[in-house]
Motif scaffolding. Structure first.
Motif, PDB file in Angstrom:
ATOM      1  N   ALA A1468      26.422 -13.351 -52.069  1.00 12.16           N
ATOM      2  CA  ALA A1468      26.226 -12.977 -53.469  1.00 12.16           C
ATOM      3  C   ALA A1468      25.806 -14.184 -54.299  1.00 12.16           C
ATOM      4  CB  ALA A1468      27.509 -12.362 -54.024  1.00 12.16           C
ATOM      5  N   ALA A1469      26.386 -15.350 -53.974  1.00 10.38           N
ATOM      6  CA  ALA A1469      26.000 -16.568 -54.693  1.00 10.38           C
ATOM      7  C   ALA A1469      24.550 -16.922 -54.412  1.00 10.38           C
ATOM      8  CB  ALA A1469      26.928 -17.718 -54.302  1.00 10.38           C
ATOM      9  N   LYS A1470      24.160 -16.821 -53.156  1.00 10.47           N
ATOM     10  CA  LYS A1470      22.781 -17.151 -52.797  1.00 10.47           C
ATOM     11  C   LYS A1470      21.783 -16.150 -53.355  1.00 10.47           C
ATOM     12  CE  LYS A1470      23.555 -19.959 -48.704  1.00 10.47           C
ATOM     13  NZ  LYS A1470      23.142 -20.213 -47.321  1.00 10.47           N
ATOM     14  N   ALA A1471      22.247 -14.920 -53.588  1.00 13.15           N
ATOM     15  CA  ALA A1471      21.359 -13.898 -54.131  1.00 13.15           C
ATOM     16  C   ALA A1471      20.908 -14.236 -55.546  1.00 13.15           C
ATOM     17  CB  ALA A1471      22.041 -12.535 -54.113  1.00 13.15           C
ATOM     18  N   LYS A1472      21.618 -15.148 -56.209  1.00  7.73           N
ATOM     19  CA  LYS A1472      21.256 -15.525 -57.573  1.00  7.73           C
ATOM     20  C   LYS A1472      20.137 -16.560 -57.607  1.00  7.73           C
ATOM     21  CE  LYS A1472      24.440 -12.855 -59.208  1.00  7.73           C
ATOM     22  NZ  LYS A1472      24.075 -11.588 -59.893  1.00  7.73           N
ATOM     23  N   LEU A1473      19.780 -17.100 -56.404  1.00  7.51           N
ATOM     24  CA  LEU A1473      18.657 -18.029 -56.361  1.00  7.51           C
ATOM     25  C   LEU A1473      17.372 -17.281 -56.705  1.00  7.51           C
ATOM     26  CD1 LEU A1473      19.598 -19.918 -53.060  1.00  7.51           C
ATOM     27  CD2 LEU A1473      19.687 -20.858 -55.364  1.00  7.51           C
TER      28      LEU A1473
END
Length: 1556
Positions: A1468-1473
């Motif tokens: 989910a954190a990486k999806a914000k890239l």
């Protein structure tokens, strides 16, 4: 399908079937008659169930579930609700009676989540639904032919289009779920021969112009260009395959014109023509890409929302060399008519526009594609969202070029949302005039119309029985006068006429051609199929069809009797123009159809009392007859500053001669008003262009004096163009010797739409930041706020993408209507989408939980882009009883417990009618109790001992349902002696003593459990990647396992149900929180001998097995609803457990210790106290090196005392014991076992066992104080093992085991308090392994992983602060000397190639030795290390359990849901890239994920059995923080320093709790 029957009273719903709850069918039904069999209907659902039904009565013939379906909740896309299984319509091979389809599920049927999603390809015998040999075939992992760096990942894609079977290869196309994840559109071909398998995969985005390959599935850089086509199949003519794609990322053409025959690596927004080569391989042969495709991408105006229709080449063609046409239409509302032999390439038309046959502009977006009708001149149909279905007739321009003109539409409009199906046309035995246009609507249900418009341009409606809304993108399936559809309420519906009709008459009656003013009579012959009492009369659908009741026979008719009567088609009173007071009116030449119905009184019941007969004929005019169609040409709107403004908008109309004589055009003129007096202006010519006013023009209007032959026509192109905002119209009059006709032309011009978005504030205003934070919402209430999307531009704005939230507590109020895809927003208008936080009712005094989601939106404003509106709320419960300073109740809810057979709490305060939980908690607090409980409405109980986890019942059991006497909204216990218990959070933290731990945890004593990630090591000698499991107890599984049972029940296998359940008679308990442990506890409470579980959620308890139960059955493959790591039976398959009968034991000390060990090993609570983490790496031997496999285990135990004893029997053994309690047993040949212990104080308990030949085992222990327990076991060839334990204070329990060849294993365990159990296993040739354990009261947390090869010495250090210990040592060797010595001197720290010693007083030291090389690192002596809760994943390392600052959250919330795991949070954190780069993340409350971009300062590291104890809701083997504390992870891209913690090694998996 006969229109006279369909449009009669005898056509209706014959049957409808309903199957499973929430079962939906997006794959269309298929009607099939097997070789030598009867007609059946094949259906395949999203739950992966396939069925065959009797086509006549709907009876189920066969059914099966091919695999568990994929969960919609995993993908986060709302397009398909609940489950995703078989979505694309299957295909049947009639030569083999085989049906083929793709099915989505999970690897090995479990392990949920997108990374575990897969697609399998099935081949099934349609007669019995069994798999064909060699099937199914796994699609995942295969690489693309045109770009091998791209491969198939089933979890991220959706197989939406129907399948195509071509020359023994089945082709399926794949797109995405809501454009989420890292996907690439792919075309997959799989052979019907299983030995061949996957024959071709073609990626729609490929190197070198597609985005670079990224392996992280959450990074949306796969290129996209998905293929979904509204469920249509790829079109084919046998040697080629045609499809359309959606938006993508590559844009190879950019803005440079290109031939469709030139290579193109980025096939986004294209119509592609693939050549099918030898073996089924596909290669790109030709393509068309709209000139504005980049703008279409930006606005999500997918060309690929509709499929390609290859039109019948015998009808749909030109005389100018265009021999076949293809048509597609998508979200941008443009229908593209293409030459199949030259699709058009990119920007090769006039002024760099499209080089295609024709562009038709529709009034809205189209999903699902076009349909066609090849009779009566040829018609094309499509249905824009919220508009009527439109009909276009084929014509030719003056050069013989094919052009379509709008000639009609349905009288009613489609649903104003996505899902209307592809228009489908049927006929009665191919007869002209019998065409029926069928349209499936998600709101209006099934609709039918006559396929050819009447003279007014109306597609006349045929009345049908109401079906209710049908599933998205459906089309009926037809067979033997019946049709089949599926609705969105889980029904399969059959419509048709009853089989039991009383007559059989000649039908259809075909009159042929008839001139206006003439008559023609035909004879109808009938046979009575039953005894008929009376023929009651005749009716006809039109007064031009005439028949007399007097012509019918009178009286009764016997079965088999025949009769005849005449029917006349009378056009003598018809006229070309309407006549005053005429009873018939005007007629237009052309094909006509009608019906005649005979009504009967039957002598046999249950037969129809009406019988329809179809009537057909063609009206002709003996004179010229002018027809202009359509009579109105609406161009819609042109955007003056848009991409199409330079070329304007195009449309057509048709000038036809329907008479039998040539027609001559005598003139043209136009006007703006037909009201008298009419002022006409003659058209003017400018070169080849005819001007019809200043805004309308034609490039091919027939010249005055042109002659149109009988039955001939000319299609006239019209262009509308202006750069001035406004509305325009002109009326063109066409004059001829066959009559006069008018054409109204309308158009408008406006500026572009401009989108802006905002969210409603609590004060009633609007916040343009578009972040919707509801704040705190009280459980049991609903709060609603709205999103507003406005259009401040000058033209209608189209919503091209809308993906609303649909969670249980956070959902769009009207997800199918608010902001629906295809919705138009008028200029200076707004649309609204309501969002509800419907917080479920909850028991008071529970921690708050956060719900969050997004509403994804986009419009055709190309400057708007995709917007994800973040929505969140914190759902809080009532806080009652004593409150802390921050307003939180001091007593938190623990759970509902069975209070029979021994009270859970000991002190009762009878509060009577004043009782409720808050008052009870205050009473217990005032009296110094940690626990408060309410029962039987009025009772208050207090206590300080935690309630037993064995008496716990989950909320789904719904046991505590009694209202409190003083507040009925609260629960005060429940019927059957249940108590609601709360705990003082300042004095107690829930653990496995009170709440059952996950049954996936491992309980073991003196055991090694490995379940870990693979490690790949490459060198010039060897390369391998291996995962190994070694255990003497229950291992932590890598996939679903059969739970072996607990201390009460033991697994006896999988049983197949016979006529009854395998346990019979039985008591049943079922809920959606089922696990094996819950079932076993339930059966234990019933006192039954057997416990069984099946269908994932059903528990059965009884004292006998059924006589017909089948033991050792296969099929127990369904995982438990609440624990996907273990099996809970199957379909009519039961995992059965039998009660363990206690047996007697000897009174020896060794046996006593063994029984205590077994008790601890089997305790259901041990899983909270001992969790083993092991990673094993195996290196193969080569010709040039000796490689040592290594196993490393680390174990920490909290709050328990473990007694471990191993006993052996020996011959010729000498044992020496000088300890308070020492047990030594040896079983050897020529073996000496010596055990010497020196104790300075307190007690030492040592047990040593040796089993060897020519072996000497020596163990010496010196303890400075308290108690030391040491266990050493060795078995090796030519091996020396030295084990040293130093005890400074407290207690150590160490177990060391060596067994094998060429292997050294070091295990080190740290416990903060109570007991530590350490297990070490070593196996080696010519290897020395040294294990040193140092116990100090101030040092904790050392983890060591060692791989040793070739005469290597490795040292490891373990620090333990403990209380009590018992140790067992066992040796098994050949020609081996093993020595164990304990000293109080601390070891030193060193690092070398073949030897490593870790500092004894350091915390967080990490030592790793691989293939003879060791690297040692340690933190400062004062530091403290927490053990990892998950292996380092995707570039993040664990950094400890961190306290939440008193000032509030230190990080931003990223996500929160019930599928939370460490991997989920990182994803989910990486999806914000690239918008946000989170370097630090934390998980809290089991379901909340937080992130920070900068270092988080002033952190407090928490350790002990209260630190971060809440398991992740999506993976209960992981820890996801606690109340006001979170498990903290740091990206490998940064180096962070935290107070008192160093990240542990990345190879550790599982969950470990550290005790202070």
């Amino acid at each position: 399908m006969d229109p006279s029957i369909v449009d009669s009273s005898i056509f209706g719903i014959l049957w409808q079937d309903t199957f499973l709850s929430k079962e939906k069918w997006y794959a269309k039904p298929l009607v099939y008659t097997p070789n030598g069999g009867k007609q059946m209907v094949f259906i395949a659902s999203e739950q992966n169930w396939i069925r065959t039904l009797d086509a006549v009565d709907g009876t189920v013939i066969s059914q099966r579930q091919v695999q568990l379906p994929f969960l919609q909740s995993d993908i986060g896309c709302t397009d398909i609700p609940d489950y995703i299984g078989i979505t694309g319509t299957p295909v049947i091979d009639p030569a083999t009676d085989t049906v083929y389809f793709f099915s989505k599920g999970y690897k090995d049927g479990g392990a949920f989540g997108v990374p575990n999603g897969i697609y399998k390809f099935y081949a099934v015998d349609i007669k019995d639904l069994t798999d064909r040999p060699g099937f199914p075939i796994l699609v995942d992992g295969h690489n693309a032919d045109n770009d091998p760096t791209r491969y198939f990942v089933g979890g991220t894609v959706l197989q939406r289009p129907a399948l195509a079977l071509i020359n023994g290869v089945v082709y399926g196309a794949f797109g995405a779920h809501c454009d989420k994840y890292n996907y690439t559109g792919m075309l997959v071909g799989i052979s019907t021969n299983p030995s061949i398998g996957v024959v071709t995969i073609y990626a729609m985005e490929a190197s070198p112009h597609a985005p670079a390959v990224v392996t992280d599935i959450n990074t949306e850089q796969g290129g996209k260009a998905g293929i979904w086509m509204g469920g249509m199949a790829p079109a084919t003519d046998g040697s080629r395959l045609f499809l359309t794609t959606g938006n993508g990322q590559g844009h190879e053409n950019v803005d440079t014109p290109a031939s469709g025959r030139s290579p193109l690596s980025t096939l986004d927004e294209v119509v592609a023509n693939f050549a099918i080569g030898p073996g089924g391989k596909v290669t790109l042969q030709d393509y068309f890409e709209p000139y504005e495709y980049i703008g279409m991408d930006a606005g999500d105006r997918d060309l690929g929302s509709g499929g390609v229709a290859l039109l019948d080449p015998t009808v749909f063609k030109g005389t100018n060399g265009v021999s076949r046409l293809a048509v597609t239409i998508g979200k941008n509302g443009k229908a593209y008519v293409m030459n199949v032999e030259n699709l058009g390439g990119f920007k090769l038309g006039p002024a760099a526009t499209d080089n295609i046959v024709q562009t038709i502009v529709a009034p809205g977006a189209v999903f699902g594609g076009p349909g066609s009708y090849p009779l009566e001149g040829g018609y094309l149909y499509f249905t824009p969202v919220g508009s009527p279905t439109l009909a276009y007739a084929l014509g030719l321009d003056q050069n013989g070029g094919p052009l379509f003109s709008k000639v009609g539409q349905t009288p009613d409009s489609s649903a104003g949302r996505v899902g209307v199906g592809v228009p489908t046309v049927t006929t009665n035995k191919g007869q002209p005039g019998t065409g029926i246009l069928w349209v499936t609507d998600v709101d209006g249900g099934l609709r039918a119309y006559h396929a050819v418009p009447d003279p007014s341009g109306t597609l006349v409606k045929i009345n049908l029985p109401a079906t209710g809304g049908l599933n998205k993108f459906q089309r009926p399936a037809f067979g033997d006068g019946r049709l089949y559809v599926t609705d969105n309420n889980a029904h399969v519906i059959c419509l048709g006429s009853p089989v039991a009709v009383p007559l059989n008459c000649s039908s259809p009656v075909v009159f042929g051609d008839l001139s206006i003013g003439s008559t023609k009579t035909a004879i109808i012959n009938c046979t009575a199929l039953i005894a008929i009492t009376k023929l009651n009369g005749i009716t006809t659908s039109s007064p031009t069809y005439q028949a007399s009741n007097a012509s019918l026979p009178q009286g009764q008719l016997a079965k088999g009797a025949t009769f005849s009567f005449p029917v006349t088609w009378n056009l003598t009173q018809e006229s070309v123009q309407n006549s005053q007071n005429s009873s018939f009116g005007a007629v237009t030449p052309g094909v006509k159809s009608g019906s005649l119905v005979i009504f009967t009184t039957n002598g046999v019941p249950k037969y129809s009392t009406s019988y329809p007969i179809s009537l057909q004929g063609t009206t002709v005019s003996s004179k010229p007859f002018l027809q202009v169609a359509p009579t109105e040409v609406d161009f819609g709107g042109i955007v003056v500053n848009g991409s199409g403004a330079a070329s304007g908008l195009d449309a057509t109309f048709i000038i036809s001669n329907l008479g039998l004589q040539p027609l001559t055009i005598s003139g043209y003129a136009y006007t703006t008003n037909l009201t008298s007096p009419v002022v006409y202006t003659n058209t003017t010519n400018s070169g080849n262009i005819t001007l019809i006013g200043s805004e309308f023009k034609s490039s091919d209007l027939p010249a005055v004096g042109s002659i149109i032959p009988p039955s001939g026509s000319v299609t006239v192109p019209i262009n509308f163009k202006t750069n001035v905002v406004g509305t325009y119209h002109n009326i063109l009059s066409v004059w001829s010797d066959g009559g006069d006709q008018n054409v109204l032309m309308t158009g408008s011009a406006s500026t572009s739409p401009i989108a802006n978005i905002s969210v409603e504030t609590f004060e009633g205003g609007w916040d343009p930041s578009a972040i919707m934070d509801f704040g705190q919402v009280l459980a049991g209430t609903t709060v609603t706020r709205r999103i507003r999307l406005c259009n401040s531009g000058g033209s209608d704005m189209l919503i091209t993408k809308s993906k609303p939230p649909i969670q249980t507590e956070l959902r769009a109020e009207n997800p199918s209507t608010d902001f629906h895809e295809g919705q138009f927003i008028a200029p200076n208008s707004c649309a609204f989408g309501a969002v509800d936080i419907a917080a479920a009712p909850a028991i008071p005094n529970q921690p708050p939980h956060t719900v969050s989601d997004t509403w994804t939106l986009n419009t055709d404003d190309i400057n708007f882009g995709v917007h994800e509106v973040p929505i969140s709320a914190s759902i809080v419960t009532r806080q009652i009883g004593p409150l802390t300073n921050d307003g939180i109740s001091q007593y938190q809810y623990l759970g509902c417990y069975f209070d029979g057979n021994g009270r859970q709490l000991q002190k009762q305060f009878n509060l009577g009618n004043s009782n409720e939980n808050g008052i009870c908690q205050q009473t217990c607090l005032s009296n110094g109790y940690r626990f408060a409980g309410t029962e039987y409405h009025v009772e208050c109980w207090c206590g300080s001992t935690p309630p037993s986890s064995l008496k716990y019942y989950p909320p789904s059991a719904n046991k505590c349902t009694f209202g409190c006497a003083n507040d009925t909204t609260q629960a005060c216990g429940g019927d059957g002696t249940f108590i609601s218990i709360y705990y003082d959070a300042s004095k107690y933290s829930p653990g496995c003593d009170s709440i059952p731990c996950s049954s996936s945890s491992t309980t073991a004593a003196s055991s090694t459990s490995t379940s870990s990630s693979s490690t790949s090591i490459s060198s010039n000698a060897s390369t391998t990647s291996t995962t190994t499991t070694s255990s003497s107890a229950s291992p932590t599984p890598t996939g679903p396992i059969v739970n072996p049972g607990n201390s009460d029940y033991s697994s006896i296998g999988c049983y197949g149900d016979g006529l009854t359940k395998s346990i019979n008679p039985s008591t049943k308990y079922a809920n959606d929180s089922m696990t094996v442990e819950i079932c076993l506890q339930f059966c234990k409470s019933k006192g039954t001998t057997y416990a069984g579980i099946e269908y994932r959620r059903e528990c059965y308890c009884g004292n006998a097995l059924a006589a017909d139960a089948v033991a050792n059955s296969a099929g127990c493959t369904l995982t438990c609803f609440s624990n996907a790591t273990e099996y809970c039976g199957g379909s009519k398959k039961m995992n059965v457990y039998q009660r363990i009968i206690a047996t007697s034991s000897t009174t020896s000390v060794a046996n006593l210790f063994s029984s205590q060990l077994n008790a601890f090993s089997n305790s259901p609570n041990i899983s909270c106290q001992l969790t083993l983490l092991t990673t094993r790496t195996t290196l193969p031997p080569t010709n040039t090196s000796t490689v040592a496999p290594t196993t490393t285990s680390s174990t920490t135990a909290s709050n328990t005392t473990t007694v471990v004893t191993t006993t052996s029997t020996a011959n010729s053994t000498t044992a020496s014991n000088t300890t308070t309690v020492v047990t030594t047993t040896s079983a050897v040949n020529s073996t000496t076992a010596s055990n010497t212990t020196t104790v300075a104080s307190a007690t030492t308990s040592i047990t040593t066992t040796s089993m060897a030949s020519s072996t000497t085992a020596s163990n010496t222990t010196t303890a400075a104080s308290t108690t030391t327990g040491v266990t050493t076991t060795s078995a090796a060839n030519s091996t020396t093992a030295t084990n040293t334990t130093t005890v400074v204070s407290t207690t150590t329990d160490v177990t060391t085991t060596s067994m094998a060849n060429s292997t050294t294993t070091t295990d080190t365990t740290t416990a903060a308090s109570t007991t530590t159990s350490v297990t070490t296993t070593s196996t080696a040739n010519s290897t020395t392994a040294s294990n040193t354990t140092t116990v100090t009261p101030t040092t904790t947390g050392v983890t060591t992983t060692t791989d040793v090869a070739n005469s290597t010495t490795a040292g490891s250090s373990t620090t333990v602060a403990s209380t009590t210990s018992t140790t067992t040592t066992t040796s098994m060797t050949n020609s081996t000397t093993a020595s164990s010595t304990t000293t109080s001197d601390p070891p030193t720290t060193s690092s070398s190639t073949n030897s490593t010693t870790a500092a004894p007083s350091s915390t967080g030291a990490t030592t790793t030795t691989t293939a003879g090389t060791t690297t040692s690192s340690s933190a400062s002596p004062a530091s403290t290390s927490s053990v990892s809760t998950a292996k380092a994943t995707a570039g993040f390392f664990y950094a400890g359990c961190i306290a939440e600052p008193a000032t509030g959250k230190a990080m931003a919330k990223i996500a929160a849901n019930d599928s939370m795991s460490i991997e989920f949070c990182i994803s989910a954190a990486k999806a914000k890239l690239p918008a946000t780069t989170y370097r630090y993340i934390g998980v809290e409350y089991g379901r909340e994920c937080y992130g920070a971009t900068a270092p988080v300062s002033s952190q407090t590291v928490l350790v002990g059995n209260k630190a971060c104890t809440i398991p992740c809701m999506g993976n209960t083997t992981q820890s996801c923080g606690g109340r006001n504390m979170y498990n903290f992870y740091v990206s490998t891209a940064v180096t962070a320093t935290f107070s008192g913690t160093t990240p542990p090694p990345t190879s550790t998996t599982g969950t470990v709790l550290t005790t202070p």
